[in-house]
Write a protein that holds these residues in place. Structure first.
Motif, PDB file in Angstrom:
ATOM      1  N   TRP A 141       8.771  -0.474   5.001  1.00  0.00           N
ATOM      2  CA  TRP A 141       8.701   0.780   4.660  1.00  0.00           C
ATOM      3  C   TRP A 141       9.868   1.022   3.195  1.00  0.00           C
ATOM      4  O   TRP A 141      10.852   0.728   3.528  1.00  0.00           O
ATOM      5  CB  TRP A 141       8.553   1.864   5.638  1.00  0.00           C
ATOM      6  CG  TRP A 141       7.377   1.761   6.487  1.00  0.00           C
ATOM      7  CD1 TRP A 141       7.402   1.168   7.736  1.00  0.00           C
ATOM      8  CD2 TRP A 141       6.180   2.562   6.274  1.00  0.00           C
ATOM      9  NE1 TRP A 141       5.966   1.496   8.053  1.00  0.00           N
ATOM     10  CE2 TRP A 141       5.363   2.274   7.297  1.00  0.00           C
ATOM     11  CE3 TRP A 141       5.420   3.428   4.931  1.00  0.00           C
ATOM     12  CZ2 TRP A 141       4.359   2.708   7.450  1.00  0.00           C
ATOM     13  CZ3 TRP A 141       4.504   4.079   5.123  1.00  0.00           C
ATOM     14  CH2 TRP A 141       3.658   3.725   6.345  1.00  0.00           C
ATOM     15  N   TYR A 184       4.333   0.652   1.379  1.00  0.00           N
ATOM     16  CA  TYR A 184       4.746  -0.157   2.681  1.00  0.00           C
ATOM     17  C   TYR A 184       4.349  -1.560   2.190  1.00  0.00           C
ATOM     18  O   TYR A 184       3.225  -1.571   1.093  1.00  0.00           O
ATOM     19  CB  TYR A 184       4.164   0.238   3.946  1.00  0.00           C
ATOM     20  CG  TYR A 184       2.769   0.077   3.827  1.00  0.00           C
ATOM     21  CD1 TYR A 184       1.838   1.138   3.274  1.00  0.00           C
ATOM     22  CD2 TYR A 184       1.994  -0.821   4.579  1.00  0.00           C
ATOM     23  CE1 TYR A 184       0.492   0.977   3.385  1.00  0.00           C
ATOM     24  CE2 TYR A 184       0.441  -1.101   4.538  1.00  0.00           C
ATOM     25  CZ  TYR A 184      -0.045  -0.045   4.005  1.00  0.00           C
ATOM     26  OH  TYR A 184      -1.430  -0.229   3.942  1.00  0.00           O
ATOM     27  N   PRO A 201      -4.495   0.547   0.470  1.00  0.00           N
ATOM     28  CA  PRO A 201      -3.877  -0.680   0.528  1.00  0.00           C
ATOM     29  C   PRO A 201      -4.334  -1.498  -0.643  1.00  0.00           C
ATOM     30  O   PRO A 201      -5.496  -1.261  -0.756  1.00  0.00           O
ATOM     31  CB  PRO A 201      -4.134  -1.040   1.857  1.00  0.00           C
ATOM     32  CG  PRO A 201      -5.334  -0.611   2.091  1.00  0.00           C
ATOM     33  CD  PRO A 201      -5.644   0.494   1.285  1.00  0.00           C
ATOM     34  N   ARG A 244       1.708  11.937   8.194  1.00  0.00           N
ATOM     35  CA  ARG A 244       1.775  10.928   7.246  1.00  0.00           C
ATOM     36  C   ARG A 244       0.272  10.308   7.412  1.00  0.00           C
ATOM     37  O   ARG A 244      -0.189  10.353   8.398  1.00  0.00           O
ATOM     38  CB  ARG A 244       2.758   9.730   7.562  1.00  0.00           C
ATOM     39  CG  ARG A 244       3.001   8.877   6.301  1.00  0.00           C
ATOM     40  CD  ARG A 244       3.858   7.748   6.690  1.00  0.00           C
ATOM     41  NE  ARG A 244       5.286   8.308   6.707  1.00  0.00           N
ATOM     42  CZ  ARG A 244       6.492   7.668   6.591  1.00  0.00           C
ATOM     43  NH1 ARG A 244       6.430   6.394   6.571  1.00  0.00           N
ATOM     44  NH2 ARG A 244       7.521   8.180   6.699  1.00  0.00           N
ATOM     45  N   GLU A 245      -0.278  10.258   6.301  1.00  0.00           N
ATOM     46  CA  GLU A 245      -1.701   9.624   6.173  1.00  0.00           C
ATOM     47  C   GLU A 245      -1.766   8.673   5.208  1.00  0.00           C
ATOM     48  O   GLU A 245      -1.045   8.601   4.292  1.00  0.00           O
ATOM     49  CB  GLU A 245      -2.486  10.809   5.716  1.00  0.00           C
ATOM     50  CG  GLU A 245      -2.291  11.348   4.316  1.00  0.00           C
ATOM     51  CD  GLU A 245      -2.887  12.770   4.119  1.00  0.00           C
ATOM     52  OE1 GLU A 245      -3.648  13.597   5.002  1.00  0.00           O
ATOM     53  OE2 GLU A 245      -3.234  13.000   2.901  1.00  0.00           O
ATOM     54  N   PRO A 246      -2.730   7.770   5.522  1.00  0.00           N
ATOM     55  CA  PRO A 246      -2.982   6.523   4.620  1.00  0.00           C
ATOM     56  C   PRO A 246      -3.531   6.867   3.187  1.00  0.00           C
ATOM     57  O   PRO A 246      -4.432   7.956   3.154  1.00  0.00           O
ATOM     58  CB  PRO A 246      -3.833   5.720   5.213  1.00  0.00           C
ATOM     59  CG  PRO A 246      -4.429   6.571   6.173  1.00  0.00           C
ATOM     60  CD  PRO A 246      -3.572   7.686   6.645  1.00  0.00           C
ATOM     61  N   GLY A 298       0.736  -1.129   0.037  1.00  0.00           N
ATOM     62  CA  GLY A 298      -0.027   0.215  -0.085  1.00  0.00           C
ATOM     63  C   GLY A 298       0.817   1.366  -0.078  1.00  0.00           C
ATOM     64  O   GLY A 298       2.147   0.938  -0.309  1.00  0.00           O
ATOM     65  N   TRP A 299       0.087   2.292  -0.121  1.00  0.00           N
ATOM     66  CA  TRP A 299       0.800   3.598  -0.012  1.00  0.00           C
ATOM     67  C   TRP A 299       0.314   4.617   1.252  1.00  0.00           C
ATOM     68  O   TRP A 299      -0.953   4.436   1.378  1.00  0.00           O
ATOM     69  CB  TRP A 299       0.411   4.424  -1.274  1.00  0.00           C
ATOM     70  CG  TRP A 299       1.177   3.569  -2.405  1.00  0.00           C
ATOM     71  CD1 TRP A 299       0.650   2.848  -3.301  1.00  0.00           C
ATOM     72  CD2 TRP A 299       2.355   3.848  -3.018  1.00  0.00           C
ATOM     73  NE1 TRP A 299       1.605   2.286  -4.171  1.00  0.00           N
ATOM     74  CE2 TRP A 299       2.429   3.079  -4.022  1.00  0.00           C
ATOM     75  CE3 TRP A 299       3.530   4.943  -2.747  1.00  0.00           C
ATOM     76  CZ2 TRP A 299       3.755   2.881  -4.891  1.00  0.00           C
ATOM     77  CZ3 TRP A 299       4.740   4.768  -3.518  1.00  0.00           C
ATOM     78  CH2 TRP A 299       4.679   3.867  -4.543  1.00  0.00           C
ATOM     79  N   TYR A 300       1.225   5.452   1.744  1.00  0.00           N
ATOM     80  CA  TYR A 300       0.854   6.420   2.599  1.00  0.00           C
ATOM     81  C   TYR A 300       1.612   7.733   1.840  1.00  0.00           C
ATOM     82  O   TYR A 300       2.155   7.504   1.005  1.00  0.00           O
ATOM     83  CB  TYR A 300       1.572   6.312   3.751  1.00  0.00           C
ATOM     84  CG  TYR A 300       0.715   5.613   4.973  1.00  0.00           C
ATOM     85  CD1 TYR A 300       0.463   4.210   4.786  1.00  0.00           C
ATOM     86  CD2 TYR A 300       0.264   6.246   6.027  1.00  0.00           C
ATOM     87  CE1 TYR A 300      -0.350   3.517   5.893  1.00  0.00           C
ATOM     88  CE2 TYR A 300      -0.335   5.514   7.044  1.00  0.00           C
ATOM     89  CZ  TYR A 300      -0.582   4.329   6.881  1.00  0.00           C
ATOM     90  OH  TYR A 300      -1.358   3.630   7.848  1.00  0.00           O
ATOM     91  N   THR A 303       6.197  -5.534   8.636  1.00  0.00           N
ATOM     92  CA  THR A 303       6.009  -4.574   7.882  1.00  0.00           C
ATOM     93  C   THR A 303       7.096  -3.843   7.525  1.00  0.00           C
ATOM     94  O   THR A 303       7.920  -3.745   8.312  1.00  0.00           O
ATOM     95  CB  THR A 303       4.951  -3.589   8.873  1.00  0.00           C
ATOM     96  OG1 THR A 303       3.738  -4.259   9.147  1.00  0.00           O
ATOM     97  CG2 THR A 303       4.609  -2.427   7.763  1.00  0.00           C
TER      98      THR A 303
END
Length: 114
Positions: free
Chosen positions: A104, A95, A49, A44-46, A34-36, A102
């Motif tokens: 990054w 990520y 995914p 940082r924000e989602p 996914g990406w933030y 997990t």
């Protein structure tokens, strides 16, 4: 395991970019990629995914404009960003939830000019 994001750059409002992120190393089992993003001066924000089964979820701010997809054969996640807005300016981070951990990637900067 390493995640390598790329594809950032400068684009005018209304334009498009595609961000790929390649997972490499001792991959094992990819459960989710996914990406933030982190806009200037903000947390940082989602963004979105995608699971290994193809399930996706999007932040309200990007719903209908961004599309996330995963190429399982290439261990790569893509973020297709259309109708970009200046508010989308941020460092984008990929990520991965891989084999119970997990990871990054480094960020890639997207700048949208008005």
């Amino acid at each position: 395991v390493q995640l390598q994001a790329s594809g950032g750059g400068l684009v005018q409002a209304g334009g498009s970019l595609r961000l790929p992120c390649l997972a490499s190393g001792s991959i094992g089992m990819i459960n989710m990629l996914g990406w933030y993003r982190q806009p200037p001066g903000k947390q940082r924000e989602p963004v979105a995914p995608v699971s290994n089964l193809g399930s996706t979820n999007y932040a309200d701010s990007v719903e209908g404009r961004f599309t996330i997809s995963m190429d399982n054969a290439k261990n790569t996640v893509y973020l297709q960003m259309n109708s970009l807005e200046p508010e989308d300016t941020a460092v984008y981070y990929c990520y991965g939830m891989i084999s119970g951990a997990t990871y990054w990637g480094q960020g890639t900067l997207v700048t949208v000019s008005s």
